[in-house]
Design a protein around this motif. Structure first.
Motif, PDB file in Angstrom:
ATOM      1  N   GLN A   1     -36.476 -19.360  51.067  1.00  0.00           N
ATOM      2  CA  GLN A   1     -37.082 -18.266  51.800  1.00  0.00           C
ATOM      3  C   GLN A   1     -36.103 -17.699  52.804  1.00  0.00           C
ATOM      4  O   GLN A   1     -35.312 -18.437  53.402  1.00  0.00           O
ATOM      5  CB  GLN A   1     -38.302 -18.784  52.590  1.00  0.00           C
ATOM      6  CG  GLN A   1     -39.631 -18.423  52.034  1.00  0.00           C
ATOM      7  CD  GLN A   1     -40.766 -18.933  52.889  1.00  0.00           C
ATOM      8  OE1 GLN A   1     -41.282 -20.019  52.647  1.00  0.00           O
ATOM      9  NE2 GLN A   1     -41.156 -18.128  53.871  1.00  0.00           N
ATOM     10  N   SER A   2     -36.180 -16.387  53.017  1.00  0.00           N
ATOM     11  CA  SER A   2     -35.384 -15.794  54.086  1.00  0.00           C
ATOM     12  C   SER A   2     -36.098 -14.582  54.667  1.00  0.00           C
ATOM     13  O   SER A   2     -36.827 -13.887  53.951  1.00  0.00           O
ATOM     14  CB  SER A   2     -34.000 -15.408  53.562  1.00  0.00           C
ATOM     15  OG  SER A   2     -34.125 -14.438  52.539  1.00  0.00           O
ATOM     16  N   PRO A   3     -35.925 -14.347  55.991  1.00  0.00           N
ATOM     17  CA  PRO A   3     -35.189 -15.206  56.902  1.00  0.00           C
ATOM     18  C   PRO A   3     -36.012 -16.431  57.293  1.00  0.00           C
ATOM     19  O   PRO A   3     -37.183 -16.512  56.933  1.00  0.00           O
ATOM     20  CB  PRO A   3     -34.969 -14.287  58.101  1.00  0.00           C
ATOM     21  CG  PRO A   3     -36.185 -13.427  58.117  1.00  0.00           C
ATOM     22  CD  PRO A   3     -36.523 -13.178  56.666  1.00  0.00           C
ATOM     23  N   SER A   4     -35.422 -17.361  58.024  1.00  0.00           N
ATOM     24  CA  SER A   4     -36.176 -18.519  58.500  1.00  0.00           C
ATOM     25  C   SER A   4     -36.995 -18.166  59.737  1.00  0.00           C
ATOM     26  O   SER A   4     -38.003 -18.804  60.021  1.00  0.00           O
ATOM     27  CB  SER A   4     -35.236 -19.679  58.806  1.00  0.00           C
ATOM     28  OG  SER A   4     -34.246 -19.276  59.729  1.00  0.00           O
ATOM     29  N   SER A   5     -36.554 -17.148  60.467  1.00  0.00           N
ATOM     30  CA  SER A   5     -37.334 -16.636  61.583  1.00  0.00           C
ATOM     31  C   SER A   5     -37.109 -15.135  61.692  1.00  0.00           C
ATOM     32  O   SER A   5     -36.090 -14.617  61.236  1.00  0.00           O
ATOM     33  CB  SER A   5     -36.966 -17.338  62.889  1.00  0.00           C
ATOM     34  OG  SER A   5     -35.631 -17.066  63.233  1.00  0.00           O
ATOM     35  N   LEU A   6     -38.087 -14.491  62.307  1.00  0.00           N
ATOM     36  CA  LEU A   6     -38.091 -13.036  62.337  1.00  0.00           C
ATOM     37  C   LEU A   6     -38.840 -12.571  63.571  1.00  0.00           C
ATOM     38  O   LEU A   6     -39.934 -13.067  63.854  1.00  0.00           O
ATOM     39  CB  LEU A   6     -38.766 -12.516  61.060  1.00  0.00           C
ATOM     40  CG  LEU A   6     -38.999 -11.040  60.857  1.00  0.00           C
ATOM     41  CD1 LEU A   6     -37.704 -10.278  60.935  1.00  0.00           C
ATOM     42  CD2 LEU A   6     -39.678 -10.816  59.521  1.00  0.00           C
TER      43      LEU A   6
END
Lengths: 106, 115
Positions: free
Chosen positions: A6-11
């Motif tokens: 999955q991307s991004p890991s944070s947003l």
């Protein structure tokens, strides 16, 4: 084993923004992919099944697309209540989750 | 209303055993595929085990030979027997209806493996 990336890991995004999360499978999984939302301290909740089908009762601002190895999850207009971690999950061969995308309000 | 309620978690020493329960209401456990999914503190989701309506069972490699999934049709309850517990089994354990997709989920029960 099928790996899900999955991307991004944070947003971090603003209310009203369009948000997109991607999920890539290590091999072809057709449309055998689901998306879940997990709010802090709560159990995950199914949002999208079979890559693009909206679960009953889920707001229409959530959507999913893709097939094969590349998938996309979209929130068309981010709302404050959408703050959560989102996971993809494949079920072509056993069951594997992506590592999650933590979504925050800017 | 479809609901799942887990119980049985707690603090257990390495090498110990624990049995988790998942009481279902609003549907029949034996007519559905039922799964266990766990989440280590601050980490992502990991599928653990599934029991099909026909009774077949499957496990993640990380728990195979140590965990056993079962159900009691008379109590409409799903179980997870966990033996030879390790520190890396520390997690919130969720039961969920389904296998291709997990829906709904219970609220989870915390298992802590520590001396």
């Amino acid at each position: 084993d099928i790996q899900m990336t999955q991307s991004p890991s944070s947003l971090s995004a603003s209310v009203g923004d369009r948000v997109t999360i991607t999920c890539q499978a290590s091999q072809d999984i057709s449309n055998y992919l689901n998306w879940y939302q997990q709010k802090p301290g709560k159990a995950p909740k199914l949002l999208i099944y079979d890559a693009s089908n909206l679960e009953t009762g889920v707001p229409s601002r959530f959507s999913g697309s893709g097939s094969g190895t590349d998938f996309t999850f979209t929130i068309s207009s981010l709302q404050p209540e959408d703050i959560a971690t989102y996971y993809c999950q494949q079920y072509d061969n056993q069951y594997t989750f992506g590592q999650g995308t933590k979504l925050e309000i800017k | 209303e479809v609901q799942l309620v887990e119980s049985g978690g707690g603090l257990i020493q390495p090498g110990g055993s624990l049995r988790l329960s998942c009481a279902a209401s609003g549907f029949t456990v034996s007519s559905n595929y039922m799964s266990w999914v766990r989440q280590a503190p601050g980490k992502g989701l990991e599928w653990v085990s599934v029991i099909y309506s026909g009774g077949s069972t499957y496990y993640a490699d990380s728990v195979k030979g140590r965990f056993t999934i079962s159900r009691d049709n008379s109590k409409n309850t799903l179980y997870l027997q966990m033996n030879s517990l390790r520190a890396e089994d520390t997690a919130v354990y969720y039961c969920a209806r389904g296998a291709s997709r997990f829906d709904p989920w219970g609220q989870g029960t915390l298992v802590t493996v520590s001396s």
